[in-house]
Design a protein around this motif. Structure first.
Motif, PDB file in Angstrom:
ATOM      1  N   GLY A   9       0.784  -1.270  -0.081  1.00 50.94           N
ATOM      2  CA  GLY A   9       0.188   0.129  -0.031  1.00 50.94           C
ATOM      3  C   GLY A   9       0.670   1.163  -0.020  1.00 50.94           C
ATOM      4  N   GLY A  10       2.009   1.230  -0.626  1.00 50.02           N
ATOM      5  CA  GLY A  10       2.870   2.517  -1.017  1.00 50.02           C
ATOM      6  C   GLY A  10       2.459   2.975  -1.949  1.00 50.02           C
ATOM      7  N   LEU A  11       3.461   3.807  -2.390  1.00 57.33           N
ATOM      8  CA  LEU A  11       2.992   4.591  -4.131  1.00 57.33           C
ATOM      9  C   LEU A  11       2.710   3.528  -5.024  1.00 57.33           C
ATOM     10  CD1 LEU A  11       2.452   7.399  -5.266  1.00 57.33           C
ATOM     11  CD2 LEU A  11       5.029   7.339  -5.660  1.00 57.33           C
ATOM     12  N   SER A  12       3.516   2.770  -4.951  1.00 60.12           N
ATOM     13  CA  SER A  12       3.526   1.947  -6.300  1.00 60.12           C
ATOM     14  C   SER A  12       1.915   1.036  -6.365  1.00 60.12           C
ATOM     15  CB  SER A  12       4.323   0.946  -6.367  1.00 60.12           C
ATOM     16  OG  SER A  12       5.702   1.683  -6.438  1.00 60.12           O
ATOM     17  N   GLY A  13       1.644   0.680  -5.297  1.00 66.43           N
ATOM     18  CA  GLY A  13       0.626  -0.354  -4.759  1.00 66.43           C
ATOM     19  C   GLY A  13      -0.705   0.882  -5.137  1.00 66.43           C
ATOM     20  N   LEU A  14      -0.869   1.802  -4.495  1.00 72.79           N
ATOM     21  CA  LEU A  14      -1.827   2.620  -4.551  1.00 72.79           C
ATOM     22  C   LEU A  14      -1.920   3.375  -6.055  1.00 72.79           C
ATOM     23  CD1 LEU A  14      -1.481   4.980  -1.398  1.00 72.79           C
ATOM     24  CD2 LEU A  14      -3.246   3.473  -1.759  1.00 72.79           C
ATOM     25  N   ALA A  15      -0.900   3.446  -6.637  1.00 67.47           N
ATOM     26  CA  ALA A  15      -1.070   3.995  -7.964  1.00 67.47           C
ATOM     27  C   ALA A  15      -1.498   2.978  -8.827  1.00 67.47           C
ATOM     28  CB  ALA A  15       0.555   4.346  -8.445  1.00 67.47           C
ATOM     29  N   ALA A  16      -1.076   1.518  -8.757  1.00 65.13           N
ATOM     30  CA  ALA A  16      -1.628   0.419  -9.369  1.00 65.13           C
ATOM     31  C   ALA A  16      -3.135   0.377  -9.240  1.00 65.13           C
ATOM     32  CB  ALA A  16      -1.041  -0.893  -9.163  1.00 65.13           C
ATOM     33  N   LYS A  37      -0.685   1.909   8.180  1.00 63.18           N
ATOM     34  CA  LYS A  37      -1.339   2.944   7.285  1.00 63.18           C
ATOM     35  C   LYS A  37      -0.801   2.837   5.789  1.00 63.18           C
ATOM     36  CE  LYS A  37       2.638   6.261   7.881  1.00 63.18           C
ATOM     37  NZ  LYS A  37       2.896   6.504   6.538  1.00 63.18           N
ATOM     38  N   LEU A  38      -1.401   3.293   5.098  1.00 59.76           N
ATOM     39  CA  LEU A  38      -1.121   3.398   3.624  1.00 59.76           C
ATOM     40  C   LEU A  38      -0.264   4.580   3.425  1.00 59.76           C
ATOM     41  CD1 LEU A  38      -4.749   2.846   2.151  1.00 59.76           C
ATOM     42  CD2 LEU A  38      -2.887   1.165   2.242  1.00 59.76           C
ATOM     43  N   PHE A  59       9.739  15.425  -6.636  1.00 57.37           N
ATOM     44  CA  PHE A  59      10.092  14.511  -7.752  1.00 57.37           C
ATOM     45  C   PHE A  59      10.301  15.118  -9.031  1.00 57.37           C
ATOM     46  CE2 PHE A  59       5.666  15.351  -7.455  1.00 57.37           C
ATOM     47  CZ  PHE A  59       5.137  15.773  -8.764  1.00 57.37           C
ATOM     48  N   LEU A  60      11.163  14.889  -9.937  1.00 50.75           N
ATOM     49  CA  LEU A  60      11.378  15.439 -11.137  1.00 50.75           C
ATOM     50  C   LEU A  60      10.219  15.628 -11.970  1.00 50.75           C
ATOM     51  CD1 LEU A  60      14.546  13.580 -12.332  1.00 50.75           C
ATOM     52  CD2 LEU A  60      14.474  15.973 -11.755  1.00 50.75           C
ATOM     53  N   ALA A  61      10.178  17.045 -12.252  1.00 48.57           N
ATOM     54  CA  ALA A  61       9.061  17.350 -13.134  1.00 48.57           C
ATOM     55  C   ALA A  61       8.987  16.751 -14.623  1.00 48.57           C
ATOM     56  CB  ALA A  61       8.961  18.913 -13.394  1.00 48.57           C
ATOM     57  N   ARG A  62      10.355  16.530 -15.223  1.00 54.56           N
ATOM     58  CA  ARG A  62      10.442  16.042 -16.593  1.00 54.56           C
ATOM     59  C   ARG A  62      10.117  14.847 -17.023  1.00 54.56           C
ATOM     60  NH1 ARG A  62      14.808  12.990 -17.192  1.00 54.56           N
ATOM     61  NH2 ARG A  62      16.596  12.911 -15.494  1.00 54.56           N
ATOM     62  N   LYS A  63       9.885  14.020 -15.779  1.00 57.08           N
ATOM     63  CA  LYS A  63       9.454  12.678 -15.926  1.00 57.08           C
ATOM     64  C   LYS A  63       7.818  12.661 -15.837  1.00 57.08           C
ATOM     65  CE  LYS A  63      13.580   9.915 -14.637  1.00 57.08           C
ATOM     66  NZ  LYS A  63      13.992   8.890 -13.793  1.00 57.08           N
ATOM     67  N   PRO A  64       7.123  12.366 -17.026  1.00 55.73           N
ATOM     68  CA  PRO A  64       5.773  12.838 -16.872  1.00 55.73           C
ATOM     69  C   PRO A  64       4.843  11.987 -16.001  1.00 55.73           C
ATOM     70  CG  PRO A  64       6.557  11.402 -18.785  1.00 55.73           C
ATOM     71  CD  PRO A  64       7.626  11.629 -18.423  1.00 55.73           C
ATOM     72  N   ALA A  65       5.203  10.929 -15.628  1.00 58.98           N
ATOM     73  CA  ALA A  65       4.281   9.976 -14.967  1.00 58.98           C
ATOM     74  C   ALA A  65       3.963  10.849 -13.491  1.00 58.98           C
ATOM     75  CB  ALA A  65       4.841   8.640 -14.574  1.00 58.98           C
ATOM     76  N   GLY A  66       4.663  11.559 -12.839  1.00 53.89           N
ATOM     77  CA  GLY A  66       4.579  12.087 -11.654  1.00 53.89           C
ATOM     78  C   GLY A  66       3.599  13.109 -11.714  1.00 53.89           C
ATOM     79  N   VAL A  67       3.706  14.138 -12.648  1.00 52.04           N
ATOM     80  CA  VAL A  67       3.018  15.241 -12.884  1.00 52.04           C
ATOM     81  C   VAL A  67       1.740  14.942 -13.472  1.00 52.04           C
ATOM     82  CG1 VAL A  67       2.659  17.538 -14.275  1.00 52.04           C
ATOM     83  CG2 VAL A  67       4.912  17.107 -12.911  1.00 52.04           C
ATOM     84  N   GLY A  68       1.693  13.719 -14.243  1.00 50.13           N
ATOM     85  CA  GLY A  68       0.470  13.389 -14.931  1.00 50.13           C
ATOM     86  C   GLY A  68      -0.525  12.754 -14.025  1.00 50.13           C
ATOM     87  N   LEU A  69      -0.072  11.994 -12.920  1.00 44.75           N
ATOM     88  CA  LEU A  69      -0.865  11.493 -11.947  1.00 44.75           C
ATOM     89  C   LEU A  69      -1.554  12.433 -10.971  1.00 44.75           C
ATOM     90  CD1 LEU A  69      -2.455   9.005 -10.452  1.00 44.75           C
ATOM     91  CD2 LEU A  69      -0.219   8.765  -9.132  1.00 44.75           C
ATOM     92  N   VAL A  70      -0.708  13.436 -10.751  1.00 43.95           N
ATOM     93  CA  VAL A  70      -1.110  14.777  -9.612  1.00 43.95           C
ATOM     94  C   VAL A  70      -2.159  15.622 -10.597  1.00 43.95           C
ATOM     95  CG1 VAL A  70      -0.474  17.079  -9.061  1.00 43.95           C
ATOM     96  CG2 VAL A  70       1.139  15.079  -8.623  1.00 43.95           C
ATOM     97  N   GLY A 221       0.741  21.369   0.486  1.00 42.82           N
ATOM     98  CA  GLY A 221       0.245  20.737   1.866  1.00 42.82           C
ATOM     99  C   GLY A 221       1.277  19.893   2.229  1.00 42.82           C
ATOM    100  N   GLY A 222       2.246  19.539   1.787  1.00 48.89           N
ATOM    101  CA  GLY A 222       3.038  18.427   1.975  1.00 48.89           C
ATOM    102  C   GLY A 222       2.757  17.090   0.964  1.00 48.89           C
ATOM    103  N   LEU A 223       3.928  16.441   0.675  1.00 49.45           N
ATOM    104  CA  LEU A 223       4.092  15.540  -0.224  1.00 49.45           C
ATOM    105  C   LEU A 223       3.183  14.347   0.058  1.00 49.45           C
ATOM    106  CD1 LEU A 223       5.130  15.317  -3.173  1.00 49.45           C
ATOM    107  CD2 LEU A 223       7.242  14.219  -2.246  1.00 49.45           C
ATOM    108  N   ASP A 224       3.026  13.994   1.067  1.00 53.86           N
ATOM    109  CA  ASP A 224       2.118  13.127   1.804  1.00 53.86           C
ATOM    110  C   ASP A 224       0.609  13.014   1.390  1.00 53.86           C
ATOM    111  OD1 ASP A 224       1.064  14.751   3.701  1.00 53.86           O
ATOM    112  OD2 ASP A 224       1.349  13.487   5.374  1.00 53.86           O
ATOM    113  N   THR A 225       0.335  14.536   0.604  1.00 54.43           N
ATOM    114  CA  THR A 225      -0.966  14.619  -0.005  1.00 54.43           C
ATOM    115  C   THR A 225      -1.150  13.716  -1.185  1.00 54.43           C
ATOM    116  OG1 THR A 225      -0.838  16.994   0.726  1.00 54.43           O
ATOM    117  CG2 THR A 225      -2.167  16.482  -0.970  1.00 54.43           C
ATOM    118  N   LEU A 226      -0.032  13.229  -1.696  1.00 53.43           N
ATOM    119  CA  LEU A 226      -0.155  12.638  -2.876  1.00 53.43           C
ATOM    120  C   LEU A 226      -0.595  11.154  -2.678  1.00 53.43           C
ATOM    121  CD1 LEU A 226       0.226  11.969  -6.128  1.00 53.43           C
ATOM    122  CD2 LEU A 226       2.483  11.457  -5.457  1.00 53.43           C
ATOM    123  N   PRO A 227      -0.395  10.290  -1.693  1.00 58.00           N
ATOM    124  CA  PRO A 227      -0.775   8.975  -1.393  1.00 58.00           C
ATOM    125  C   PRO A 227      -2.327   9.364  -0.856  1.00 58.00           C
ATOM    126  CG  PRO A 227       1.141   9.370  -0.057  1.00 58.00           C
ATOM    127  CD  PRO A 227       1.052  10.588  -1.033  1.00 58.00           C
TER     128      PRO A 227
END
Length: 462
Positions: A9-16, A37-38, A59-70, A221-227
């Motif tokens: 249930g980390g980032l990879s699992g949640l993203a999947a 917790k997740l 995270f790096l902005a030039r790699k599209p998967a991060g910004v794309g999911l956000v 608000g902090g990067l834990d906002t993402l998961p």
């Protein structure tokens, strides 16, 4: 109706899970996480007006998967870019700016290399020979350190390249795989004949220089906002915590997953979204043998809060890395108030130190106080900082960072072949395989979902 179980249930699992729900709403699925917790390594502490990241901070902005999911989550208005880009390297009792034009420490600007105080005149002369060095591409993989030392000489590698590359993977560059970590450098030599001219010609993004402003992103608000946002977008009844998978076996064309609490679940397909040690624990030894020797490094971060007046004036920049030319405990320090001003109250300062190197084990047994003491000892020398902090936060991540050893890609390919033969319908995602960054983990999870669902649909159509 196909049923999928996602383990982790980390980032990879949640993203999947998010990708599966988005692309195949006709499938049923469950996500199981062994901890309470997740979110895995993501943790933001909100204290006295400070935002303190105890896990990843950007995270790096030039790699599209991060910004794309956000953006897909509707959080793009919360994205914040780093405010400064220049970084320093601490070497021989002084902070030296990384030369302008450097790409992961690799010089592309000859004048900037000549002007740097990081390398001796002999070291500069050796490094400037790089355009005349014959390409050292090989049929087989090689270690990063060996590749760069052959091109630039040992001094430049030890003082500039090694701190940057080792900092990303917390690894030993003389054991790390070139092709699994930075294949673009070998490809550049193959295309242009050398690195200095090739990187300049290809306009590759610089690292740790003024031009690095805006290269990274975090969330307001902090990067834990993402998961948390991913979890909130998923049905709560599909998410299980304190649920540790212990074994996976084939059973009548499906898979049976056993759990530490005695429960069992059946699945048509499985995604193991975790580092490779989980894969080794859950599957047959003969299947996971290619990754049996891949180590995991223990890391820690120490965030120290100060009143601004109690800290010596620091140069403009994002922070510094420590050259591996002396036995310091810390490997880097971020000046958070300069890199991410929104995270620190006015007239305050936040220093985020990084501790942990490949092959070290002291962190696993050291107390928080001992880790802070070691960090403060380094800071007293490096930044002339002697004041006591207002408070500190320590984050210890045991066996957290996988090491991409030489020949990683061949071992990864063999692992995939073994999985296909022994466990068709079981896929993996996570930091151990094809990148340790946030966008890499997201992209890996999305790929695992695509490959699994393609397989299940192909089987259904037969």
């Amino acid at each position: 109706m196909k049923h999928i179980v996602i383990i982790g249930g980390g980032l990879s699992g949640l993203a999947a899970a998010y990708e599966l729900q988005k692309t195949h709403p006709n499938y049923t699925w469950e996500l199981v996480e062994k901890d309470e917790k997740l979110g895995g390594k993501f943790e933001t502490v909100r204290r006295d007006g400070f935002l303190i990241e105890k896990g990843p901070d950007s995270f790096l902005a030039r790699k599209p998967a991060g910004v794309g999911l956000v953006k897909d989550l509707g959080l793009d208005d919360k994205l914040i870019a780093n405010a400064t880009g220049r970084s320093y390297i601490y070497h021989e009792k002084a902070l030296h700016p990384i030369p302008e034009g450097s790409v992961m420490g690799i010089p592309t600007n000859k004048q900037a290399l000549l002007a740097t105080t990081l390398v001796s005149e002999i070291g500069k002369a050796r490094a400037l020979q790089e355009p005349t060095i014959q390409p050292n591409n090989k049929e087989t993989d090689q270690a990063l350190g060996d590749f760069f030392e052959a091109r630039f000489g040992k001094e430049l590698v030890k003082t500039i390249i090694e701190p940057l590359l080792s900092g990303i993977y917390a690894g030993d560059i003389y054991k790390m795989s070139l092709r699994a970590t930075f294949p673009q450098f070998e490809q550049t030599v193959k295309k242009y004949g050398n690195l200095m001219d090739g990187l300049k010609e290809s306009n590759m993004q610089t690292t740790g220089t003024k031009a690095t402003i805006g290269a990274f992103r975090t969330l307001e608000g902090g990067l834990d906002t993402l998961p948390k946002a991913i979890a909130d977008a998923l049905p709560a009844e599909n998410l299980y915590t304190k649920k540790q998978a212990t074994n996976i076996v084939k059973k009548n064309g499906t898979y049976e997953i056993s759990f530490a609490d005695g429960d069992k679940k059946e699945a048509d397909g499985i995604i193991i979204a975790a580092t490779h040690d989980a894969l080794i624990h859950l599957l047959k030894e003969t299947t996971t043998e290619p990754f049996a020797g891949q180590p995991l490094t223990t890391l820690a971060t120490v965030s120290l809060a100060y009143n601004e007046v109690d800290v010596p004036v620091l140069p403009d920049g994002t922070g510094y890395l420590v050259a591996r030319t002396a036995p310091y405990k810390t490997t880097a320090c971020t000046w958070v108030q300069k890199k991410w001003p929104h995270m620190v109250p006015e007239n305050k300062m936040l220093l985020r130190g990084f501790v942990g190197k490949a092959g070290e084990s002291w962190l696993e047994e050291a107390s928080d106080e001992a880790i802070v003491t070691a960090v403060l000892k380094d800071y007293a020398e490096i930044m002339d900082l002697h004041a006591a902090p207002l408070f500190y936060e320590v984050s210890r991540m045991k066996s957290a960072m996988p090491q991409y050893l030489t020949d990683h890609q061949n071992r990864l390919n063999q692992l995939k072949k073994n999985m296909k033969a022994d466990y068709p319908g079981v896929y993996f995602a996570g930091m151990s395989y094809e990148g340790v960054g946030i966008p890499d983990c997201i992209a890996g999870a999305q790929t695992a979902v695509t490959e699994l669902t393609d397989l299940l649909e192909e089987v259904s159509n037969d």
